[in-house]
Design an enzyme around this catalytic site. Structure first.
Site, PDB file in Angstrom:
ATOM      1  N   GLY A 247      -5.995 -36.985  -3.710  1.00 32.11           N
ATOM      2  CA  GLY A 247      -5.021 -38.072  -3.692  1.00 32.11           C
ATOM      3  C   GLY A 247      -4.527 -38.495  -2.325  1.00 32.11           C
ATOM      4  N   GLY A 291     -11.325 -36.862  -2.662  1.00 34.02           N
ATOM      5  CA  GLY A 291     -12.484 -37.737  -2.857  1.00 34.02           C
ATOM      6  C   GLY A 291     -12.419 -38.837  -1.811  1.00 34.02           C
ATOM      7  N   ARG A 329     -12.647 -53.402  -7.142  1.00 34.78           N
ATOM      8  CA  ARG A 329     -11.300 -52.882  -6.886  1.00 34.78           C
ATOM      9  C   ARG A 329     -10.240 -53.973  -6.701  1.00 34.78           C
ATOM     10  NH1 ARG A 329      -9.839 -49.972  -3.292  1.00 34.78           N
ATOM     11  NH2 ARG A 329      -8.517 -48.540  -4.451  1.00 34.78           N
ATOM     12  N   TYR A 333      -7.310 -53.507  -9.240  1.00 35.77           N
ATOM     13  CA  TYR A 333      -6.048 -52.994  -8.660  1.00 35.77           C
ATOM     14  C   TYR A 333      -5.409 -53.950  -7.660  1.00 35.77           C
ATOM     15  CZ  TYR A 333      -8.838 -48.774  -9.757  1.00 35.77           C
ATOM     16  OH  TYR A 333      -9.659 -47.839 -10.329  1.00 35.77           O
ATOM     17  N   CYS A 360     -19.497 -64.764 -12.326  1.00 37.65           N
ATOM     18  CA  CYS A 360     -18.899 -65.847 -13.103  1.00 37.65           C
ATOM     19  C   CYS A 360     -17.557 -65.411 -13.652  1.00 37.65           C
ATOM     20  CB  CYS A 360     -19.832 -66.249 -14.219  1.00 37.65           C
ATOM     21  SG  CYS A 360     -21.290 -66.994 -13.535  1.00 37.65           S
ATOM     22  N   TYR A 389     -15.158 -45.156  -4.465  1.00 42.26           N
ATOM     23  CA  TYR A 389     -14.937 -45.906  -5.704  1.00 42.26           C
ATOM     24  C   TYR A 389     -15.486 -47.335  -5.652  1.00 42.26           C
ATOM     25  CZ  TYR A 389     -11.866 -41.921  -6.380  1.00 42.26           C
ATOM     26  OH  TYR A 389     -11.368 -40.646  -6.480  1.00 42.26           O
TER      27      TYR A 389
HETATM   28  N1  LLP Z   1      -8.988 -34.590  -8.667  1.00 43.12           N
HETATM   29  C1  LLP Z   1      -8.793 -35.216  -9.833  1.00 43.12           C
HETATM   30  C2  LLP Z   1      -8.512 -34.425 -11.029  1.00 43.12           C
HETATM   31  C3  LLP Z   1      -8.851 -36.614  -9.889  1.00 43.12           C
HETATM   32  O1  LLP Z   1      -8.624 -37.215 -11.052  1.00 43.12           O
HETATM   33  C4  LLP Z   1      -9.143 -37.359  -8.718  1.00 43.12           C
HETATM   34  C5  LLP Z   1      -9.226 -38.811  -8.769  1.00 43.12           C
HETATM   35  C6  LLP Z   1      -9.356 -36.658  -7.530  1.00 43.12           C
HETATM   36  C7  LLP Z   1      -9.283 -35.280  -7.530  1.00 43.12           C
HETATM   37  C8  LLP Z   1      -9.670 -37.352  -6.239  1.00 43.12           C
HETATM   38  O2  LLP Z   1      -8.650 -38.194  -5.825  1.00 43.12           O
HETATM   39  P1  LLP Z   1      -8.754 -38.951  -4.402  1.00 43.12           P
HETATM   40  O3  LLP Z   1      -8.715 -37.884  -3.347  1.00 43.12           O
HETATM   41  O4  LLP Z   1     -10.039 -39.687  -4.386  1.00 43.12           O
HETATM   42  O5  LLP Z   1      -7.588 -39.836  -4.370  1.00 43.12           O
HETATM   43  N2  LLP Z   1     -10.819 -45.648  -9.120  1.00 43.12           N
HETATM   44  C9  LLP Z   1      -9.572 -45.523  -8.413  1.00 43.12           C
HETATM   45  C10 LLP Z   1      -9.264 -44.089  -8.074  1.00 43.12           C
HETATM   46  C11 LLP Z   1      -9.231 -43.187  -9.275  1.00 43.12           C
HETATM   47  C12 LLP Z   1      -8.986 -41.746  -8.925  1.00 43.12           C
HETATM   48  C13 LLP Z   1      -9.351 -40.873 -10.053  1.00 43.12           C
HETATM   49  N3  LLP Z   1      -9.128 -39.491  -9.834  1.00 43.12           N
HETATM   50  C14 LLP Z   1      -9.634 -46.394  -7.158  1.00 43.12           C
HETATM   51  O6  LLP Z   1     -10.636 -47.062  -6.949  1.00 43.12           O
HETATM   52  O7  LLP Z   1      -8.673 -46.451  -6.413  1.00 43.12           O
END
Ligand code: LLP
Length: 430
Positions: A247, A291, A329, A333, A360, A389
């Site tokens: 996150g 991530g 995105r 969002y 479209c 993403y």
């Molecule tokens: N761990 C869990 C359990 C998660 O659900 C996620 C992300 C992460 C780790 C990694 O989070 P990060 O470090 O990437 O913030 N599609 C959305 C983001 C969805 C995140 C889902 N879970 C976007 O494009 O912003």
């Protein structure tokens, strides 16, 4: 557009890790995803080198949902990371990349029977339980396979991190995990702990994505540890493993103010060490699973400009040869990005444009109101920070083939994912 490490301008033209972006268009095609491999490695090393402790083992998992393909997983594995997988497809990709599956953690709020059986068969190291539907099934499969499975339980801390509604995950009515404020959780943990073929190790918490307030992460640590202590006292179970999720927010535009990652990680580990002492926990291992912050800034998307059109209302559109199919995105969002004209890097940015895709759908926008030099058909347009993403959330909307992915490093480029062809689009049609 912010120039990240590895991006340079020479004679008015953008290069990434010593490769002229214009040459990538000639060698591959547009639209095209480009990743700076040095930057991917650098981010892995920042996590590995700064999130460590003398009090317990630490582990960094790559949340592969951000961008899963064989080559990025090979890099993560080589750099010493574990992996967070959420589906049969992500597990399969990790296996095929050669990942040591004992370092894989299987997440998800509704893992199917088929997925669980497969995960156990191929030796996924830890399963992150989300709800009471799962643990009995896993115990049954484990019995059949004569295996003992390591499990942790996803808990929900109720922390309301300030980020987009769709990517918050720890609010009290979130679909993820089990609330620490729901008293039935103690029975659930007790039940899990009694299963003959499950080895219950601890908890997982993830409060959301693209979070900039470090206090939210620190608060989550406190809630998780306080809860762990309660469980230890009440149920006489030793909590050995805690996973604090990912996150960590990144830069997309100058409205984003991410913390300096290395320093943040050092503060984070200190808070974890202190709180584990405060709550008298004897932890074996602490895990985080970034991530976005591992891959986002390393990736960009290159497009060729087609039409440039001024509407009756006065908006100036730049149309590119991709759109919401390769980057949904903005549509999902209202995500913001920066952009540049690759072949006009030293020209004055004197016009405000809206960059729109070719799908479209009126919502098929990529960047609203960005200042660029005068744009003409045939120019190359790059959107930065598309490394997380984008590829993983891309679609074939309007029967657009998925884009190729190229890695660049120290003056050379290599294809790591082929672009789809129109034949690929028909491969499953009968
Ligand atoms: N761990 C869990 C359990 C998660 O659900 C996620 C992300 C992460 C780790 C990694 O989070 P990060 O470090 O990437 O913030 N599609 C959305 C983001 C969805 C995140 C889902 N879970 C976007 O494009 O912003």
């Amino acid at each position: 557009m912010k120039l990240f490490n590895g991006m340079n301008v020479l004679n008015g033209e953008l290069s990434i890790s010593g490769v002229r972006v214009g040459d990538l268009k000639k060698k591959y095609r547009t639209p095209l995803y480009i990743y700076d491999e040095n930057l991917l490695e650098k981010q892995c090393r920042i996590f590995i080198n700064n999130f460590k402790s003398s009090k317990f083992k630490t582990e960094i998992l790559y949340a592969s949902k951000a961008f899963s393909c064989l080559e990025v997983l090979r890099i993560a594995s080589r750099e010493g990371l574990g992996v967070d997988v959420v589906s049969l497809g992500e597990i399969y990709t990790a296996i095929k990349s050669g990942f040591d599956m004992s370092k894989a953690y299987f997440h998800g709020n509704n893992k199917t029977l088929e997925e669980l059986a497969y995960a156990i068969e191929v030796g996924v190291g830890t399963i992150v339980l989300d709800n009471d539907y799962e643990y009995e099934i896993i115990n049954e499969i484990a019995k059949k396979n004569n295996k003992i499975i390591d499990v942790i339980l996803r808990i929900n801390t109720g922390i309301d991190a300030h980020t987009h509604e769709y990517i918050k995950t720890a609010k009290d009515d979130s679909k993820f995990g089990y609330s620490v404020y729901d008293d039935t959780i103690f029975d659930l943990i007790d039940d899990i702990n009694r299963q003959s073929h499950l080895n219950f190790l601890g908890f997982h918490s993830h409060i959301g994505s693209q979070i900039f307030e470090e206090s939210s992460f620190f608060e989550a640590v406190k809630v998780v540890m306080e809860f762990s202590k309660k469980v230890q006292d009440k149920l006489n179970i030793v909590i050995k493993v805690l996973n604090f999720g990912g996150g960590f927010g990144v830069y997309y535009t100058d409205a984003d103010k991410p913390f300096e990652l290395a320093e943040f990680l050092q503060r984070f580990i200190k808070v974890i060490e202190e709180e584990s002492e405060n709550f008298d926990l004897n932890l074996n291992k602490v895990i985080i699973e970034p991530g976005r912050s591992l891959v986002c800034n390393a990736g960009s998307t290159l497009y060729t400009v087609g039409g440039v059109k001024k509407t009756f209302a006065g908006r100036e559109y730049v149309f590119v040869d991709g759109g919401m199919a390769d980057n949904p995105r903005y549509a999902l969002y209202k995500a913001e990005y920066e952009a540049a004209i690759v072949n006009k890097m030293d020209k004055e940015k004197d016009t405000v444009y809206t960059i729109a895709g070719k799908c479209c759908e009126s919502g098929d926008m990529l960047v609203m109101d960005v200042k660029l030099p005068k744009v003409e058909s045939g120019d190359l347009l790059l959107i930065s920070s598309t490394g997380a993403y984008n590829y993983s959330m891309s679609s074939n909307y309007n029967r657009l083939p998925k884009l190729p992915v190229v890695f660049v490093k120290n003056g050379s480029s290599r294809l790591v994912v082929k672009g789809e062809t129109v034949e690929d689009l028909l491969r499953n049609d009968i």
